[in-house]
Design an enzyme around this catalytic site. Structure first.
Site, PDB file in Angstrom:
ATOM      1  CB  ALA A  11      -0.864   0.084   1.201  1.00 20.22           C
ATOM      2  CB  CYS A  42       1.938 -12.512  -1.514  1.00 17.45           C
ATOM      3  SG  CYS A  42       0.737 -11.339  -0.892  1.00 17.45           S
ATOM      4  CE1 TYR A 426     -14.532 -25.050 -27.451  1.00 21.96           C
ATOM      5  CE2 TYR A 426     -15.841 -24.333 -29.336  1.00 21.96           C
ATOM      6  CZ  TYR A 426     -15.361 -25.365 -28.920  1.00 21.96           C
ATOM      7  OH  TYR A 426     -15.342 -26.853 -29.347  1.00 21.96           O
TER       8      TYR A 426
END
Lengths: 451, 451
Positions: A11, A42, A426
């Protein structure tokens, strides 16, 4: 104009960089308690698993990069007091030198800290938490002495990612969770897939078991005792039972604090103190589905809040769009994610939720390598509005980006039926003429019209 | 009530199944010219590559499944005339028996047929098109005799997928395209990645070269001649230069035909003839970005149109949401996709497009296995609206589902800046705190405000 940012993680750095981009004439100091600006917290489980070889790789940007961007970094410097009227703060550097620093705008990004459960033995050698680079270095040193076993207290993100990391390093791993499931932010059927994935790789998951004591035992090991006579010895114990906001600095200066201890902010990330902004794990998050603040400490949110706070601190007028509660986790070959509200959350918020679970292959069954996707759609019975989506499947089955299709739809207030209308891509190796997400929506529509 | 569906591929079967689901009392005949109802034509390249071992696996549903769903299938039956006033049609079955069939509602889903360029030699043995199961069986037989080389005329989807399929089978493959790039539906920079991927696997891509003659030559081979003195001999030639709508049946009955030869339909998929609906490659598609019809023959659209036509033919009132022009292709390890409008298309439609190309890793750089994503964002300079998105990257980099995030945003009229606001998922093995799609949006925002 002088901007001071307190905090050098997601942040804080996002705020400082955005402020500088928005107004290149700004004078910006970033004050951080450690020497690791812009490091990816992380990424710690992947450093500890060995997948990331060099800890310095965890920096999103190097110190030199940040300085070239025009930020003045004050490393290993703590802030001891903020005067919101005089617009000053007191800093103490690594050499214990105290100084007073003025500011015109202040961004508080002081993050969170690990919750420590009220149990004896947390201070024993061999007991770790994992929140900072220093925590990671400590645990890494312990792992160098080749321990044979580890016990993890807590089955959230960090606990689960670390279970994988330590299993990969060859340890016998036991994960103990107080609740009846791991990953309490997803439904039990998906959580059980996570437990199975850990078990499939040799880990032990013990549910419904609160830990109430950690103590040294024979052979330099630690003995962990819990509910129902649970008792296990391990060489290393990791406590990962969540975080709480680190809001003391701004709180002491008089900034309003919310029910979960986080700084109260408006959607421009302004605190209750004029000229003081907050972002990241120390602050509340606007939940766009609930239309009210929540506490959701996540890196994604921290970046977005930081960008918003930085722009506004620099004189801009940006509104934080809010979180819809998106999260994803990988454990071994399994990816699990959620976005929006779960059934109980939706009901508590006044919706009339219907949740329909279904399974579809990630791509046409005839093309080799199809994996099942376990999906759960929550929609409002009355309005048909999409309220939430959960998904689990193989790490190669585009689980996170499919989750993001639902997150994007939620952000726009889509109906479940509207998911079926989307013009999604697709090709046989990747999907089906109706994407799996659309099959899940159609399962909801059928159940909803049959109900 | 008696519903007759003409056509047993994606659109026809989707229409019949949805009609049956919507009104289980319907009497439904599906009349199809071949014996392969509900087969995936998109799967033919993978049958011919050998990745799909059994041709019967290409059926999305078996004949028995379809009959159990309540559909009466009339295989190998052609329709020779429709009387829209008497509401009858003439069918001729495999035994050449003619019969008149009445209908209360008719869904025309007669598909498309391959375009044959006006060049001599298309009737030579060894020259193929690929549009039906019979086409595939013919080409498969030719491949059984172990040809050494193939020449493909046309660098669209089928040409590119078949280039891969035939290279995988060990043939020396040359693909010849009339335009300066393959895959003309994406920008040249992404198209060149496709050409490079084919070259990397030993194929030859020849651009800017129209073919003007195919003729038998020595050794039972075919000699192909083209622009600029191009000449190459090959054992097998595949002509794949696009399709055109097969709209003759309904057209002869008086249904309106659009500028590209496709049936004109409204957004409920009604043709200009009362009681006659159309869907799939024989019909126009409502383009949601352009707000007008277009011709976009794709399986995804065929399914959605079929579902809409079927529901409305059964007495419902569903509006086709429209296409936003989403397409994806995989060639070897590369996935390439586009959605929305490209720069030129947007300008032609009256927008003021700005297109910004950027590159971002698919997940945090420190986690092993990151691949670059090549992205292109087109937005309107004045309104900031997202107009189009293109993306290319490794097949494991979630390219299709990331494309779908943009398709979902386009469907909802999002701005480019709004992409940056989305609460997308993040875990280090899958993404970044700002997803790659958001980095691309931010690159556009920076360029746009700098311009």
């Amino acid at each position: 104009m002088h901007l001071v940012v307190v905090g050098g993680s997601d942040a804080g750095i996002a705020a400082a960089l955005r402020a500088r981009e928005f107004d290149p004439t700004l004078d910006i100091d970033v004050v951080l308690a450690d020497a690791f600006p812009n490091f990816s917290i992380c990424g710690l489980p992947y450093l500890l698993s060995g997948e990331v070889g060099d800890w310095q790789a965890l920096a999103h940007r190097s110190r030199a990069d940040l300085e070239r961007s025009g930020l003045r970094l004050r490393l290993e410097t703590t802030v001891h007091g903020v005067d919101p009227v005089a617009r000053t703060l007191v800093v103490v550097d690594a050499g214990h030198r105290e100084a007073v620093m003025g500011w015109d705008a202040l961004v508080v990004a002081t993050g969170a800290e690990p919750v420590l459960p009220p149990i004896p033995g947390l201070d024993c050698p061999g007991v770790f938490v994992l929140h900072t680079m220093d925590d990671a270095f400590g645990l890494a040193r312990a792992l160098e002495s080749a321990p044979e076993s580890a016990l993890i207290v807590g089955g959230g993100y960090i606990g689960l990612e670390m279970a994988e990391a330590l299993i990969e390093r060859g340890l016998e791993v036991t994960l103990v969770e107080r609740l009846p499931q791991v990953m309490p932010t997803v439904d039990a059927n998906l959580a059980s897939l996570i437990s199975e994935e850990i078990a499939r790789h040799g880990g032990h998951v013990v549910l419904d078991t609160g830990v109430h004591e950690i103590a040294p035992c024979r052979g330099g090991r630690l003995c962990v005792k819990g509910d129902g006579g649970f008792e296990r010895a391990a060489d290393v114990v990791l406590v990962a039972v969540g975080v709480r906001p680190n809001a003391g600095l701004a709180g002491s200066a008089g900034a309003a604090i919310g029910p979960q201890g986080a700084l109260v902010v408006d959607r421009r990330m302004a605190t209750s103190l004029p000229g003081v902004w907050a972002a990241g794990d120390c602050a509340e998050t606007y939940h766009a589905m609930l239309g009210r603040p929540a506490y959701l400490p996540l890196g994604t949110t921290a970046h977005k809040q930081g960008r918003t706070a930085g722009e506004n601190a620099a004189g801009g007028d940006r509104v934080f769009a809010g979180s819809v509660g998106t999260q994803v986790l990988r454990v071994f070959d399994l990816a699990v994610g959620r976005t929006g509200l779960r059934d109980l959350e939706a009901a508590a918020a006044g919706f009339e939720p219907l949740t329909v679970v279904s399974t579809a292959p990630d791509h046409v069954a005839y093309y080799p390598g199809a994996h099942p996707l376990h999906q759960s759609v929550t929609g409002d019975r009355t309005t048909g509005r999409l309220l939430g989506f959960q998904i689990a499947g193989h790490r190669l089955a585009q689980v996170p980006a499919r989750l993001d299709i639902a997150a994007t739809a939620l952000h726009h207030g889509a109906t479940v039926d509207g998911i079926s209308d989307l013009d999604l891509s697709y090709a046989p190796p990747f999907g089906s003429p109706w994407d799996a997400v659309q099959s899940a929506a159609q399962a909801w529509i059928s159940a909803s019209s049959g109900a």
